[in-house]
Design an enzyme around this catalytic site. Sequence first.
Site, PDB file in Angstrom:
ATOM      1  N   THR A 126      39.238  51.143  44.385  1.00  0.00           N
ATOM      2  CA  THR A 126      38.523  50.238  43.471  1.00  0.00           C
ATOM      3  C   THR A 126      37.447  49.416  44.184  1.00  0.00           C
ATOM      4  OG1 THR A 126      40.562  50.040  42.212  1.00  0.00           O
ATOM      5  CG2 THR A 126      38.909  48.343  41.825  1.00  0.00           C
ATOM      6  N   SER A 132      37.844  51.223  36.487  1.00  0.00           N
ATOM      7  CA  SER A 132      38.227  52.412  35.714  1.00  0.00           C
ATOM      8  C   SER A 132      37.297  53.575  36.032  1.00  0.00           C
ATOM      9  CB  SER A 132      38.158  52.100  34.209  1.00  0.00           C
ATOM     10  OG  SER A 132      39.027  51.031  33.900  1.00  0.00           O
ATOM     11  N   GLU A 363      46.575  51.173  38.725  1.00  0.00           N
ATOM     12  CA  GLU A 363      46.598  52.649  38.769  1.00  0.00           C
ATOM     13  C   GLU A 363      46.160  53.250  37.429  1.00  0.00           C
ATOM     14  OE1 GLU A 363      49.558  54.619  41.064  1.00  0.00           O
ATOM     15  OE2 GLU A 363      50.003  52.812  42.210  1.00  0.00           O
TER      16      GLU A 363
HETATM   17  C1  LIG Z   1      47.513  43.388  41.634  1.00  0.00           C
HETATM   18  C2  LIG Z   1      46.579  44.559  41.705  1.00  0.00           C
HETATM   19  C3  LIG Z   1      46.737  45.513  42.688  1.00  0.00           C
HETATM   20  C4  LIG Z   1      45.846  46.584  42.794  1.00  0.00           C
HETATM   21  N1  LIG Z   1      45.979  47.465  43.839  1.00  0.00           N
HETATM   22  C5  LIG Z   1      45.015  48.398  44.028  1.00  0.00           C
HETATM   23  C6  LIG Z   1      45.034  49.217  45.203  1.00  0.00           C
HETATM   24  O1  LIG Z   1      45.945  49.127  46.052  1.00  0.00           O
HETATM   25  N2  LIG Z   1      44.017  50.097  45.386  1.00  0.00           N
HETATM   26  C7  LIG Z   1      42.998  50.223  44.492  1.00  0.00           C
HETATM   27  O2  LIG Z   1      42.107  51.041  44.729  1.00  0.00           O
HETATM   28  N3  LIG Z   1      42.949  49.469  43.365  1.00  0.00           N
HETATM   29  C8  LIG Z   1      43.930  48.549  43.120  1.00  0.00           C
HETATM   30  N4  LIG Z   1      43.876  47.758  41.998  1.00  0.00           N
HETATM   31  C9  LIG Z   1      42.782  47.918  41.055  1.00  0.00           C
HETATM   32  C10 LIG Z   1      43.184  48.483  39.713  1.00  0.00           C
HETATM   33  O3  LIG Z   1      43.506  49.838  39.819  1.00  0.00           O
HETATM   34  C11 LIG Z   1      42.011  48.206  38.740  1.00  0.00           C
HETATM   35  O4  LIG Z   1      42.003  46.804  38.495  1.00  0.00           O
HETATM   36  C12 LIG Z   1      42.108  48.977  37.459  1.00  0.00           C
HETATM   37  O5  LIG Z   1      41.919  50.342  37.682  1.00  0.00           O
HETATM   38  C13 LIG Z   1      41.089  48.507  36.416  1.00  0.00           C
HETATM   39  O6  LIG Z   1      39.816  48.377  36.951  1.00  0.00           O
HETATM   40  P1  LIG Z   1      38.975  47.021  36.709  1.00  0.00           P
HETATM   41  O7  LIG Z   1      39.862  45.893  37.078  1.00  0.00           O
HETATM   42  O8  LIG Z   1      37.681  47.114  37.380  1.00  0.00           O
HETATM   43  O9  LIG Z   1      38.756  46.955  35.131  1.00  0.00           O
HETATM   44  P2  LIG Z   1      37.566  47.656  34.293  1.00  0.00           P
HETATM   45  O10 LIG Z   1      37.480  49.094  34.654  1.00  0.00           O
HETATM   46  O11 LIG Z   1      36.341  46.836  34.419  1.00  0.00           O
HETATM   47  O12 LIG Z   1      38.132  47.543  32.816  1.00  0.00           O
HETATM   48  C14 LIG Z   1      37.987  46.375  32.010  1.00  0.00           C
HETATM   49  C15 LIG Z   1      38.535  46.720  30.623  1.00  0.00           C
HETATM   50  O13 LIG Z   1      37.733  47.771  30.041  1.00  0.00           O
HETATM   51  C16 LIG Z   1      38.559  48.865  29.689  1.00  0.00           C
HETATM   52  N5  LIG Z   1      37.825  50.118  29.875  1.00  0.00           N
HETATM   53  C17 LIG Z   1      37.141  50.537  30.967  1.00  0.00           C
HETATM   54  N6  LIG Z   1      36.635  51.754  30.755  1.00  0.00           N
HETATM   55  C18 LIG Z   1      37.029  52.148  29.522  1.00  0.00           C
HETATM   56  C19 LIG Z   1      36.815  53.300  28.718  1.00  0.00           C
HETATM   57  N7  LIG Z   1      36.135  54.338  29.178  1.00  0.00           N
HETATM   58  N8  LIG Z   1      37.362  53.324  27.481  1.00  0.00           N
HETATM   59  C20 LIG Z   1      38.078  52.275  27.008  1.00  0.00           C
HETATM   60  N9  LIG Z   1      38.295  51.148  27.714  1.00  0.00           N
HETATM   61  C21 LIG Z   1      37.773  51.088  28.951  1.00  0.00           C
HETATM   62  C22 LIG Z   1      39.751  48.767  30.611  1.00  0.00           C
HETATM   63  O14 LIG Z   1      40.871  49.449  30.105  1.00  0.00           O
HETATM   64  C23 LIG Z   1      39.962  47.263  30.662  1.00  0.00           C
HETATM   65  O15 LIG Z   1      40.669  46.846  29.520  1.00  0.00           O
HETATM   66  C24 LIG Z   1      44.782  46.706  41.857  1.00  0.00           C
HETATM   67  C25 LIG Z   1      44.641  45.763  40.836  1.00  0.00           C
HETATM   68  C26 LIG Z   1      45.498  44.692  40.766  1.00  0.00           C
HETATM   69  C27 LIG Z   1      45.286  43.659  39.678  1.00  0.00           C
END
Ligand SMILES: Cc1cc2nc3c(=O)[nH]c(=O)nc-3n(C[C@H](O)[C@H](O)[C@H](O)COP(=O)(O)OP(=O)(O)OC[C@H]3O[C@@H](n4cnc5c(N)ncnc54)[C@H](O)[C@@H]3O)c2cc1C
Length: 381
Positions: A126, A132, A363
Amino acid sequence: MDFGLSDEQQLLRRSVREFAEAELRPHVREWDEAQQFPREVLRKCAELGLMGIQCPEEYGGAAMSSVDYCICIEELARVDPSVCLSVAAHNGLGTAHIAAFGTPAQKQRYLGPLARGEMLAAWALTEASSGSDAGAMRTTAARDGSSWVLNGTKQFTTHGRSGDVVVVMAVTNRTQGSRGISAFIIEQGTPGLRPGKKEDKLGMRASETSEVILEECRLASSQLLGAEGHGFIDALQVLDAGRIGIAALAVGLAQGAFEAARHYASTRRQFGQPIATFQSIRAKLVDDAAKIEAARLLTFRAAALKDGGQRTTLEAAMAKLYSSEIAVRAAENGVQIHGGYGFIKDYPAEKFFRDVKLTTIGEGTSEIQRLVIARQLLLAS
Ligand SMILES: Cc1cc2nc3c(=O)[nH]c(=O)nc-3n(C[C@H](O)[C@H](O)[C@H](O)COP(=O)(O)OP(=O)(O)OC[C@H]3O[C@@H](n4cnc5c(N)ncnc54)[C@H](O)[C@@H]3O)c2cc1C
């Protein structure tokens, strides 16, 4: 079709439950409040084989099946979901990526120390502008003679500070899109690798989450993990399995929240009787018990199919989506059943309520699981 656990699996469940009750339960609140990452407990986890759950025996791992993995994760999450998240990230992301795609030399160097709990793994996909849509990452790895030079910032990396090895995905050929991303293993202490901001979180506070900053971070070509250009494709495969782990974490968390609520409902008296005698309280407990069982079956099914050698993109996404969504509801019901006592830290309900939200986000969010499932269902028609 056999829905029972073997004698060995029942023994495994009892052992991990006893461990979690003895080693985690007394410290849950203290670690949560301090946002303290309990590195020492991970060493104790290693003694039970919990830091190399699916690592091959030849590298000192416990070589357990995916179903066994789910049992371990469930039992840890039932007591402390945040320590469990660290164990799941270590096993299911960083270590799993090296075990699946590493060269024999990489496996030799890293898997033993990882399985023994001497090294902790982190996995950085990420970024701030690509969550996402992880394939849109900006971190780059450029060839320079026989080395690679990495630049960029990873966001939300579990063990981004304390991880001894960080598996990092970076763009090696922008023109190739998701086929131009490669994975690298970076050891802590490598010049150019430094931790960024440590996040102050709603829940899962004992699991450390931080930025990982790469500035002219130079790596030998031997640190490339998997084939060049295959890093993102391999990462998606790692996530297929990782999602089964998060589903198991959600099941265990829901079970813990349910058990706390059931106990409270049996002991708390209002109107001269235990609140468990009221129909609306019973309905919550009954619905949660049935949904937890359904979630467990979906999760075990995905794990059993994986053990049978099948690709489980669909089943893992379904298990993660369903388990995390019902876990949110079970944790919320847990708070409601505790009334005002669900809102204070003397009882475990409020922590389950804070921790559970990560399961619908990490994830791959619930929305993304639905996209994955839709793609699989529509492809199949
Ligand atoms: C405590 C914690 C630990 C983590 N650990 C790791 C790790 O070890 N390694 C790592 O790489 N990542 C890690 N992550 C990251 C995590 O995987 C991401 O936060 C997650 O994939 C969502 O990405 P984002 O936060 O950028 O949200 P965004 O992608 O910005 O999403 C925001 C909102 O939009 C929605 N959305 C986005 N795209 C679409 C679509 N195409 N259609 C419909 N809705 C959509 C999402 O579902 C969400 O509701 C961690 C996160 C947390 C909070």
